[in-house]
Design an enzyme around this catalytic site. Structure first.
Site, PDB file in Angstrom:
ATOM      1  N   GLY A 103      -2.423  12.519   5.445  1.00 34.39           N
ATOM      2  CA  GLY A 103      -0.899  11.024   4.073  1.00 34.39           C
ATOM      3  C   GLY A 103       0.595  11.555   5.353  1.00 34.39           C
ATOM      4  O   GLY A 103      -0.094  12.596   5.094  1.00 34.39           O
ATOM      5  N   ASP A 130      -8.560   3.066  -3.303  1.00 34.26           N
ATOM      6  CA  ASP A 130      -8.444   3.660  -1.910  1.00 34.26           C
ATOM      7  C   ASP A 130      -7.682   5.429  -1.795  1.00 34.26           C
ATOM      8  O   ASP A 130      -7.843   5.645  -3.096  1.00 34.26           O
ATOM      9  CB  ASP A 130      -7.244   3.065  -1.950  1.00 34.26           C
ATOM     10  CG  ASP A 130      -5.882   3.527   0.034  1.00 34.26           C
ATOM     11  OD1 ASP A 130      -7.106   3.850   0.911  1.00 34.26           O
ATOM     12  OD2 ASP A 130      -5.314   4.493  -0.257  1.00 34.26           O
ATOM     13  N   HIS A 166     -10.823   0.298   1.469  1.00 37.38           N
ATOM     14  CA  HIS A 166      -9.817   1.402   3.189  1.00 37.38           C
ATOM     15  C   HIS A 166     -11.443   1.743   3.484  1.00 37.38           C
ATOM     16  O   HIS A 166     -12.311   2.504   2.758  1.00 37.38           O
ATOM     17  CB  HIS A 166      -9.721   3.225   2.471  1.00 37.38           C
ATOM     18  CG  HIS A 166      -9.798   4.173   2.677  1.00 37.38           C
ATOM     19  ND1 HIS A 166      -8.284   5.351   2.728  1.00 37.38           N
ATOM     20  CD2 HIS A 166     -10.318   4.819   3.232  1.00 37.38           C
ATOM     21  CE1 HIS A 166      -9.376   5.903   3.583  1.00 37.38           C
ATOM     22  NE2 HIS A 166     -10.267   5.674   4.070  1.00 37.38           N
ATOM     23  N   HIS A 197       0.828  -1.048  -0.087  1.00 39.16           N
ATOM     24  CA  HIS A 197       0.389  -0.393   0.359  1.00 39.16           C
ATOM     25  C   HIS A 197       0.578   1.471   0.558  1.00 39.16           C
ATOM     26  O   HIS A 197       1.343   1.657   0.588  1.00 39.16           O
ATOM     27  CB  HIS A 197      -0.745   0.047   1.646  1.00 39.16           C
ATOM     28  CG  HIS A 197      -1.980   1.051   1.024  1.00 39.16           C
ATOM     29  ND1 HIS A 197      -3.272   1.250   1.586  1.00 39.16           N
ATOM     30  CD2 HIS A 197      -2.330   2.337   0.888  1.00 39.16           C
ATOM     31  CE1 HIS A 197      -4.164   1.865   2.088  1.00 39.16           C
ATOM     32  NE2 HIS A 197      -3.190   2.733   1.186  1.00 39.16           N
ATOM     33  N   ASP A 219       1.219   2.376   4.190  1.00 37.99           N
ATOM     34  CA  ASP A 219       0.760   3.550   3.083  1.00 37.99           C
ATOM     35  C   ASP A 219       1.571   4.748   2.701  1.00 37.99           C
ATOM     36  O   ASP A 219       0.720   6.001   3.374  1.00 37.99           O
ATOM     37  CB  ASP A 219      -0.922   4.035   4.114  1.00 37.99           C
ATOM     38  CG  ASP A 219      -1.822   4.416   3.736  1.00 37.99           C
ATOM     39  OD1 ASP A 219      -1.811   4.839   2.719  1.00 37.99           O
ATOM     40  OD2 ASP A 219      -2.545   5.281   4.367  1.00 37.99           O
ATOM     41  N   LEU A 274       2.313   6.918  -4.827  1.00 44.62           N
ATOM     42  CA  LEU A 274       3.369   7.587  -6.156  1.00 44.62           C
ATOM     43  C   LEU A 274       3.804   8.156  -6.432  1.00 44.62           C
ATOM     44  O   LEU A 274       4.069   9.114  -6.852  1.00 44.62           O
ATOM     45  CB  LEU A 274       4.248   6.563  -6.807  1.00 44.62           C
ATOM     46  CG  LEU A 274       3.888   5.069  -6.225  1.00 44.62           C
ATOM     47  CD1 LEU A 274       5.198   4.208  -7.438  1.00 44.62           C
ATOM     48  CD2 LEU A 274       5.482   5.555  -5.342  1.00 44.62           C
ATOM     49  N   ARG A 275       2.084   9.844  -6.797  1.00 43.58           N
ATOM     50  CA  ARG A 275       1.427  10.280  -7.648  1.00 43.58           C
ATOM     51  C   ARG A 275       1.699  10.479  -9.110  1.00 43.58           C
ATOM     52  O   ARG A 275       0.649  11.791  -8.818  1.00 43.58           O
ATOM     53  CB  ARG A 275       1.942  11.797  -6.462  1.00 43.58           C
ATOM     54  CG  ARG A 275       2.549  11.212  -4.350  1.00 43.58           C
ATOM     55  CD  ARG A 275       0.752  11.223  -4.116  1.00 43.58           C
ATOM     56  NE  ARG A 275       0.606  11.855  -2.999  1.00 43.58           N
ATOM     57  CZ  ARG A 275      -0.426  10.785  -2.514  1.00 43.58           C
ATOM     58  NH1 ARG A 275      -1.871  10.514  -2.505  1.00 43.58           N
ATOM     59  NH2 ARG A 275      -0.591  11.154  -0.536  1.00 43.58           N
TER      60      ARG A 275
HETATM   61 ZN   LIG Z   1      -7.322   4.492   2.401  1.00 45.15          ZN
HETATM   62 ZN   LIG Z   2      -3.472   4.840   1.154  1.00 43.73          ZN
END
Ligand SMILES: [Zn+2]
Ligand SMILES: [Zn+2]
Length: 428
Positions: free
Chosen positions: A330, A159, A186, A67, A311, A70-71
């Site tokens: 995040g 997610d 999620h 999880h 994550d 990497l954007r």
């Molecule tokens: Zn999530």
């Molecule tokens: Zn996530």
């Protein structure tokens, strides 16, 4: 040819542990493991090999992160496939699974292919993309799951948000069961979530921040387990954070259902008491109570939890340097994951072999593959020290983002080399 010399093997899938702890040599030829022998016993076979001295180091199967974010495409000012996977290699990961909430969303085969092409060109580690469950992850129409599977996705998830409705989840699971793909959710009941920025409790009241109760997660886990039972599809709970959710997973496993779960290092390390107005402590699900955190650690120890997943969720400073209420959720995670997991080992809360399982054969099982140190297996290895002392500095990270609550934390133990397909891609 690469010779990993004199290392101590820890491989839960092969059962290698202290029972027979004599150091081994591992010979990698091409992209595979060619031979394993007691130290010094490979003889002339290894004569021309490059040597990595693993004396006093642990040699484990290659770590897998189920999880991360990497954007790329669309969020390159926070992370790219190149910067993110370099950070992953520094963290000891040999394979990472990026979530589909990019711009555009990875909800069709052409996006999947473009991610894989970019990864093939720039990534030091394996990139195994996760495809969106619904178009745009909007929770309405099903995405092109079969075509994405052909293109190379390893799982399906919306997610960033939950799979919106029980009806949609049922459809997704029916498809994924036929395609033998796990569905990763999620878990969040959005009606309890609205406007919340942390866990509801004494600390949210003290800080005057809007909280969401633990039930936000566990209600959704209960829904998912029941739809999973209805469809007999593999279900994986992402970033599980609450004791109630863990108990539901434990009961589902006891009933023989194909339910698995992951826990992040920040959730097994920190609690809501650590949250001040510092946005580096803002993530979703939010940091939980101390009782929940202790229950998560018990789940890591007793086998209820299948994987540690980071994550890793980078956000460029301009996004995070705002008031707590306005910052995105995040935290980054690749480079601190092993150090934080070793804190549990050093504290006697989980065994070293169990920790290795949570990074290797555990996540592999979730994906329906095997991961072990054996002849002819892929040459992916994570070599680490349990003793090496170092301090994490976010500014020195390979990630483009700095949003880590562990900036400045000192660790005992670190990845020393990451080996992918027979090649050293990171060495400390
Ligand atoms: Zn999530
Ligand atoms: Zn996530």
């Amino acid at each position: 040819m690469l010779l990993i010399s004199n290392g101590r093997l820890r491989d839960p899938a092969s059962g290698a542990d202290s029972v027979n702890d004599a150091p081994r040599d591992i010979l990698l030829v091409g992209d595979r493991i060619a031979a394993i022998a007691l130290h010094g016993q490979l003889g002339a076979r290894a004569n021309d090999a490059e040597i990595f001295d693993a004396t006093n180091l642990i040699v484990a199967p290659g770590f897998i992160d189920l999880h991360c974010h990497l954007r790329e495409p669309g969020g390159e000012s926070s992370e790219t496939i190149e910067s993110g996977t370099r950070a992953a290699a520094r963290g000891g990961f040999t394979a990472v699974c990026p979530m589909p909430n990019t711009r555009p969303v990875n909800d069709n085969a052409s996006v999947t292919r473009s991610i894989l092409e970019r990864a093939a060109a720039v990534s030091p580690v394996r990139v195994w993309p996760i495809g969106a469950a619904s178009v745009g992850s909007k929770g309405e129409a099903l995405s092109e799951i079969a075509a994405m599977k052909q293109a190379g996705i390893v799982a399906v998830s919306d997610d960033g948000r939950p799979i919106a409705t029980a009806k949609l989840l049922r459809q997704v699971m029916e498809y994924c069961r036929a395609l033998d793909l796990p569905v990763i959710d999620h878990c969040e009941d959005s009606s309890l979530f609205a406007g919340a920025v942390m866990r509801e409790g004494k600390q949210s009241v003290r800080l005057g921040l809007r909280g969401m109760p633990a039930a936000t997660e566990s209600l959704a886990v209960a829904r998912d387990v029941q739809i999973g039972e209805l469809t007999n599809c593999r279900l994986h709970i992402a970033h599980l954070s609450a004791r109630g959710s863990l108990e539901l997973v434990r009961a589902a496993k006891a009933n023989g259902l194909p339910v698995t779960c992951e826990i992040t290092p920040h959730h097994f390390t920190l609690t809501d008491e650590d949250v001040q107005y510092d946005t580096r402590y803002k993530m979703n699900p939010p940091l939980a109570s101390r009782e929940d955190r202790d229950a998560l650690i018990a789940g890591l120890a007793d086998g209820t939890v299948d994987a540690i997943a980071t994550d890793h969720a980078p956000h460029e400073p301009a996004l995070k340097d705002v008031e707590f209420d306005r910052a995105p959720f995040g935290v980054t995670g690749f480079e601190t994951a092993l150090g934080l997991a070793l804190e549990l080992v050093h504290a006697g809360k989980i065994s070293l072999l169990r920790m290795v399982e949570l990074f290797t054969s555990g996540p592999a099982r979730v994906l329906g593959i095997e991961r072990r140190i054996a002849e002819n297996e892929p040459g992916d290895l994570t070599i680490f020290s349990t003793e090496h002392k170092w301090t994490f500095r976010a500014e020195e990270s390979a990630s483009k983002s700095r949003n880590s609550p562990f900036d400045g934390r000192s660790f005992r133990g670190a990845p020393m080399a990451t080996i992918v397909a027979g090649r050293i891609v990171f060495r400390r």
